[in-house]
Write a protein that holds these residues in place. Structure first.
Motif, short mmCIF file in Angstrom:
data_model
loop_
_atom_site.label_atom_id
_atom_site.label_comp_id
_atom_site.label_asym_id
_atom_site.label_seq_id
_atom_site.Cartn_x
_atom_site.Cartn_y
_atom_site.Cartn_z
N VAL A 202 0.84 -1.20 0.00
CA VAL A 202 0.00 0.00 0.00
C VAL A 202 0.88 1.25 0.00
O VAL A 202 0.62 2.20 -0.75
CB VAL A 202 -0.98 0.01 1.20
CG1 VAL A 202 -1.70 1.34 1.31
CG2 VAL A 202 -1.97 -1.14 1.08
N CYS B 167 -9.36 0.49 -2.85
CA CYS B 167 -8.88 -0.53 -1.93
C CYS B 167 -9.74 -1.79 -2.00
O CYS B 167 -10.96 -1.71 -2.05
CB CYS B 167 -8.91 0.03 -0.50
SG CYS B 167 -8.23 -1.11 0.71
N CYS C 118 -9.71 -3.70 0.50
CA CYS C 118 -9.74 -4.02 1.92
C CYS C 118 -11.12 -4.40 2.46
O CYS C 118 -11.21 -5.11 3.45
CB CYS C 118 -9.16 -2.87 2.73
SG CYS C 118 -9.95 -1.29 2.42
N LEU D 286 -7.66 3.71 -1.84
CA LEU D 286 -6.47 3.17 -1.22
C LEU D 286 -5.66 4.34 -0.71
O LEU D 286 -5.35 5.27 -1.47
CB LEU D 286 -5.66 2.39 -2.27
CG LEU D 286 -4.46 1.59 -1.77
CD1 LEU D 286 -4.94 0.44 -0.89
CD2 LEU D 286 -3.67 1.04 -2.94
N SER E 90 -6.36 2.63 4.51
CA SER E 90 -5.96 1.29 4.10
C SER E 90 -4.60 0.94 4.66
O SER E 90 -4.37 -0.19 5.09
CB SER E 90 -5.89 1.21 2.57
OG SER E 90 -7.06 1.70 1.99
#
Length: 189
Positions: free
Chosen positions: A142, A155, A157, A166, A170
């Motif tokens: 990242v 992202c 995530c 992102l 993140s």
């Protein structure tokens, strides 16, 4: 091109995800719409930790609460909803997934398993190194994508939700998981 990957059908460029969805007649929300709504998972995780802590110890705050909260199993639930979509988005920035595609499919299961074992307080010798491994690679990936390569990515995530940028939020997840893994390893030494 502004987005990657690009899709081609019969040598004609279709475009990115939104363009491909439109090509097949599927509606998608605008990929430019940014949201931090999934961060509500952190609030829910915190409230769950307080509830479990009060249920098990009659104490509002315990050291185990930090371990339970940081394990991030709720985020992993999001990733496991659509592993294919997660893995596809994850490859856009994760350095290991770019070299070994299967890692994007393995990652959510490793992190979920490590988180559950950490929450249970068992097999720390297995869960802490696993969490340390995936979180370290994630932090480097990242950081590289956002701050070195200066790429504007979404992202993966929260399971491939294309609206979460992102960035710092993140990046924060990974160093926190690294810290928890180190904390757990220190407890067993």
């Amino acid at each position: 091109m502004k987005t990657t990957p690009q899709t081609f059908i019969s040598k004609a460029r279709i475009g990115g995800f939104d363009d491909l969805s439109a090509h097949f007649g599927k509606d998608t929300p605008s990929s430019d719409a940014t949201t931090y709504k999934p961060v509500a998972l952190f609030l829910v995780a915190g409230l769950m930790v307080v509830a479990v802590s009060l249920l098990t110890s009659d104490v509002l705050f315990t050291g185990r609460m930090i371990e339970w909260f940081i394990s991030m199993v709720l985020l992993d639930l999001q990733r496991l909803q659509d592993v294919e979509r997660f893995a596809s988005m994850f490859r856009n920035y994760d350095t290991l997934a770019q070299r070994w595609v299967q890692y994007g499919y393995v990652y959510p299961f490793v992190e979920t398993g490590a988180g559950l074992l950490m929450m249970a307080g068992v097999l720390t010798w297995l869960s802490a190194p696993a969490a340390l491994f995936v979180a370290s690679i994630g932090a480097v990936s990242v950081f590289k994508a956002v701050y070195i390569d200066k790429r504007e990515l979404k992202c993966a995530c929260v399971g491939g939700d294309r609206k979460v940028p992102l960035g710092l939020v993140s990046l924060t997840e990974n160093p926190v998981m690294v810290g928890l893994a180190i904390w757990m390893l220190m407890k067993i030494i």
